[in-house]
Design a protein around this motif. Structure first.
Motif, PDB file in Angstrom:
ATOM      1  N   LEU A   1       0.821  -1.209   0.000  1.00 52.10           N
ATOM      2  CA  LEU A   1       0.000   0.000   0.000  1.00 52.10           C
ATOM      3  C   LEU A   1       0.857   1.262   0.000  1.00 52.10           C
ATOM      4  N   LEU A   2       1.908   1.271   0.798  1.00 48.97           N
ATOM      5  CA  LEU A   2       2.806   2.427   0.814  1.00 48.97           C
ATOM      6  C   LEU A   2       3.475   2.612  -0.545  1.00 48.97           C
ATOM      7  N   PHE A   3       3.915   1.524  -1.152  1.00 54.82           N
ATOM      8  CA  PHE A   3       4.541   1.590  -2.470  1.00 54.82           C
ATOM      9  C   PHE A   3       3.567   2.162  -3.497  1.00 54.82           C
ATOM     10  N   GLU A   4       2.345   1.634  -3.524  1.00 54.92           N
ATOM     11  CA  GLU A   4       1.359   2.073  -4.515  1.00 54.92           C
ATOM     12  C   GLU A   4       0.930   3.521  -4.275  1.00 54.92           C
ATOM     13  N   LEU A   5       0.807   3.923  -3.020  1.00 60.53           N
ATOM     14  CA  LEU A   5       0.465   5.313  -2.711  1.00 60.53           C
ATOM     15  C   LEU A   5       1.567   6.237  -3.212  1.00 60.53           C
ATOM     16  N   ALA A   6       2.816   5.899  -2.930  1.00 63.80           N
ATOM     17  CA  ALA A   6       3.940   6.721  -3.383  1.00 63.80           C
ATOM     18  C   ALA A   6       3.990   6.772  -4.904  1.00 63.80           C
ATOM     19  N   ASP A   7       3.721   5.652  -5.544  1.00 67.63           N
ATOM     20  CA  ASP A   7       3.722   5.607  -7.007  1.00 67.63           C
ATOM     21  C   ASP A   7       2.638   6.528  -7.569  1.00 67.63           C
ATOM     22  N   LEU A   8       1.468   6.493  -6.989  1.00 69.05           N
ATOM     23  CA  LEU A   8       0.381   7.364  -7.427  1.00 69.05           C
ATOM     24  C   LEU A   8       0.745   8.832  -7.202  1.00 69.05           C
ATOM     25  N   ASP A   9       1.353   9.130  -6.064  1.00 69.52           N
ATOM     26  CA  ASP A   9       1.726  10.513  -5.757  1.00 69.52           C
ATOM     27  C   ASP A   9       2.778  11.054  -6.731  1.00 69.52           C
ATOM     28  N   ARG A  10       3.592  10.181  -7.283  1.00 70.52           N
ATOM     29  CA  ARG A  10       4.627  10.625  -8.232  1.00 70.52           C
ATOM     30  C   ARG A  10       4.053  11.003  -9.591  1.00 70.52           C
ATOM     31  N   LYS A  11       2.881  10.504  -9.903  1.00 77.50           N
ATOM     32  CA  LYS A  11       2.247  10.828 -11.185  1.00 77.50           C
ATOM     33  C   LYS A  11       0.819  11.315 -10.929  1.00 77.50           C
ATOM     34  N   PRO A  12       0.702  12.594 -10.607  1.00 78.19           N
ATOM     35  CA  PRO A  12      -0.610  13.139 -10.252  1.00 78.19           C
ATOM     36  C   PRO A  12      -1.643  12.920 -11.356  1.00 78.19           C
ATOM     37  N   LEU A  13      -2.855  12.671 -10.941  1.00 78.31           N
ATOM     38  CA  LEU A  13      -3.956  12.435 -11.870  1.00 78.31           C
ATOM     39  C   LEU A  13      -4.602  13.752 -12.277  1.00 78.31           C
ATOM     40  N   HIS A  14      -4.915  13.863 -13.551  1.00 80.63           N
ATOM     41  CA  HIS A  14      -5.699  14.993 -14.020  1.00 80.63           C
ATOM     42  C   HIS A  14      -7.131  14.790 -13.534  1.00 80.63           C
ATOM     43  N   ASP A  15      -7.691  15.782 -12.875  1.00 86.03           N
ATOM     44  CA  ASP A  15      -9.051  15.706 -12.337  1.00 86.03           C
ATOM     45  C   ASP A  15      -9.211  14.468 -11.452  1.00 86.03           C
ATOM     46  N   CYS A  16      -8.345  14.377 -10.482  1.00 84.44           N
ATOM     47  CA  CYS A  16      -8.302  13.213  -9.586  1.00 84.44           C
ATOM     48  C   CYS A  16      -9.656  12.864  -8.968  1.00 84.44           C
ATOM     49  N   PRO A  17     -10.396  13.830  -8.418  1.00 86.88           N
ATOM     50  CA  PRO A  17     -11.681  13.446  -7.805  1.00 86.88           C
ATOM     51  C   PRO A  17     -12.620  12.731  -8.781  1.00 86.88           C
ATOM     52  N   ARG A  18     -12.697  13.219 -10.008  1.00 86.50           N
ATOM     53  CA  ARG A  18     -13.589  12.598 -10.993  1.00 86.50           C
ATOM     54  C   ARG A  18     -13.079  11.208 -11.370  1.00 86.50           C
ATOM     55  N   GLN A  19     -11.780  11.081 -11.599  1.00 84.53           N
ATOM     56  CA  GLN A  19     -11.232   9.780 -11.966  1.00 84.53           C
ATOM     57  C   GLN A  19     -11.426   8.770 -10.844  1.00 84.53           C
ATOM     58  N   LEU A  20     -11.221   9.214  -9.611  1.00 86.61           N
ATOM     59  CA  LEU A  20     -11.400   8.322  -8.466  1.00 86.61           C
ATOM     60  C   LEU A  20     -12.856   7.897  -8.332  1.00 86.61           C
ATOM     61  N   THR A  21     -13.760   8.836  -8.449  1.00 84.14           N
ATOM     62  CA  THR A  21     -15.189   8.513  -8.356  1.00 84.14           C
ATOM     63  C   THR A  21     -15.601   7.513  -9.434  1.00 84.14           C
ATOM     64  N   ASP A  22     -15.131   7.737 -10.650  1.00 86.56           N
ATOM     65  CA  ASP A  22     -15.448   6.811 -11.743  1.00 86.56           C
ATOM     66  C   ASP A  22     -14.871   5.415 -11.469  1.00 86.56           C
ATOM     67  N   ALA A  23     -13.642   5.378 -10.986  1.00 83.97           N
ATOM     68  CA  ALA A  23     -13.005   4.085 -10.705  1.00 83.97           C
ATOM     69  C   ALA A  23     -13.738   3.345  -9.594  1.00 83.97           C
ATOM     70  N   LEU A  24     -14.110   4.056  -8.546  1.00 86.58           N
ATOM     71  CA  LEU A  24     -14.805   3.411  -7.428  1.00 86.58           C
ATOM     72  C   LEU A  24     -16.178   2.896  -7.842  1.00 86.58           C
ATOM     73  N   ALA A  25     -16.833   3.608  -8.725  1.00 94.39           N
ATOM     74  CA  ALA A  25     -18.156   3.174  -9.190  1.00 94.39           C
ATOM     75  C   ALA A  25     -18.064   1.829  -9.912  1.00 94.39           C
ATOM     76  N   ARG A  26     -16.959   1.596 -10.578  1.00 91.61           N
ATOM     77  CA  ARG A  26     -16.786   0.331 -11.296  1.00 91.61           C
ATOM     78  C   ARG A  26     -16.135  -0.744 -10.442  1.00 91.61           C
ATOM     79  N   TYR A  27     -15.510  -0.358  -9.357  1.00 89.30           N
ATOM     80  CA  TYR A  27     -14.719  -1.309  -8.577  1.00 89.30           C
ATOM     81  C   TYR A  27     -15.545  -2.120  -7.580  1.00 89.30           C
ATOM     82  N   ALA A  28     -16.654  -1.588  -7.112  1.00 85.98           N
ATOM     83  CA  ALA A  28     -17.430  -2.301  -6.088  1.00 85.98           C
ATOM     84  C   ALA A  28     -18.919  -2.164  -6.360  1.00 85.98           C
ATOM     85  N   SER A  29     -19.591  -3.292  -6.392  1.00 87.40           N
ATOM     86  CA  SER A  29     -21.042  -3.264  -6.593  1.00 87.40           C
ATOM     87  C   SER A  29     -21.791  -3.374  -5.265  1.00 87.40           C
TER      88      SER A  29
END
Length: 178
Positions: free
Chosen positions: A131-159
């Motif tokens: 988890l620490l590795f993946e968090l650091a990896d994500l932090d190194r490459k910031p997401l464009h419009d992170c809140p929207r991308q995260l919301t979209d990903a979560l909507a598909r990740y769990a039913s």
């Protein structure tokens, strides 16, 4: 003119393929999901042994461990602690939700119980590094419009609503400016 509907369909298809996948989020969400999967077994252990969901001493221990390891991953102590505090709270959401379901039913589903100290906590501890590795990896490459991308990903990740709520809690600070 006949080509126009085809071109519009092609462009829509291309746009649809480029934005919803969030490949940057997948490894971190998969690791968070594995930790949430373990919450089920933790809830079984706590149910069987009459233990409370809250474990303040264990929570402090986990937060101290991730703060001590944060520098090794290029994270600040604060970032690591905040992220893991979210993981802990997400796991408690799952545990409380499951125990509530089982209480309403008068029993938990049949499942082999695992020992919390000998089996589950070592697996949780091993996931910390990932988890620490993946968090650091994500932090190194910031997401464009992170809140929207995260919301979209979560909507598909769990039913399942309980899992979705836990994922929302687990990722509450991913898009916070660092």
């Amino acid at each position: 003119m006949r080509l126009m509907p085809f071109l519009l369909c092609f462009i829509v298809t291309l746009l649809g393929c480029s934005s919803p996948s969030q490949p940057e989020l997948k490894p971190l969400l998969a690791a968070i999901g594995q930790r949430l999967d373990l919450a089920y077994s933790v809830a079984v252990h706590k149910w069987d042994n009459g233990l409370p969901v809250e474990a303040p001493a264990r929570e402090r221990e986990v937060l101290q461990q991730v703060q001590a390891a944060a520098h090794d991953y290029g994270l600040t102590r604060e970032r690591a602690a905040a992220f893991f505090a979210d993981q802990i709270e997400a796991n408690k959401i799952v545990q409380y939700g499951l125990i509530d379901r089982w209480t309403a039913l008068g029993q938990r589903p049949p499942q082999h119980a695992q020992d919390l100290a000998k089996e589950l906590r070592p697996r949780l501890d091993m996931l910390q590094a990932r988890l620490l590795f993946e968090l650091a990896d994500l932090d190194r490459k910031p997401l464009h419009d992170c809140p929207r991308q995260l919301t979209d990903a979560l909507a598909r990740y769990a039913s399942d609503p309980l899992r979705h709520t836990a994922l929302v809690r687990a990722t509450a600070q991913l898009c916070v400016e660092r």
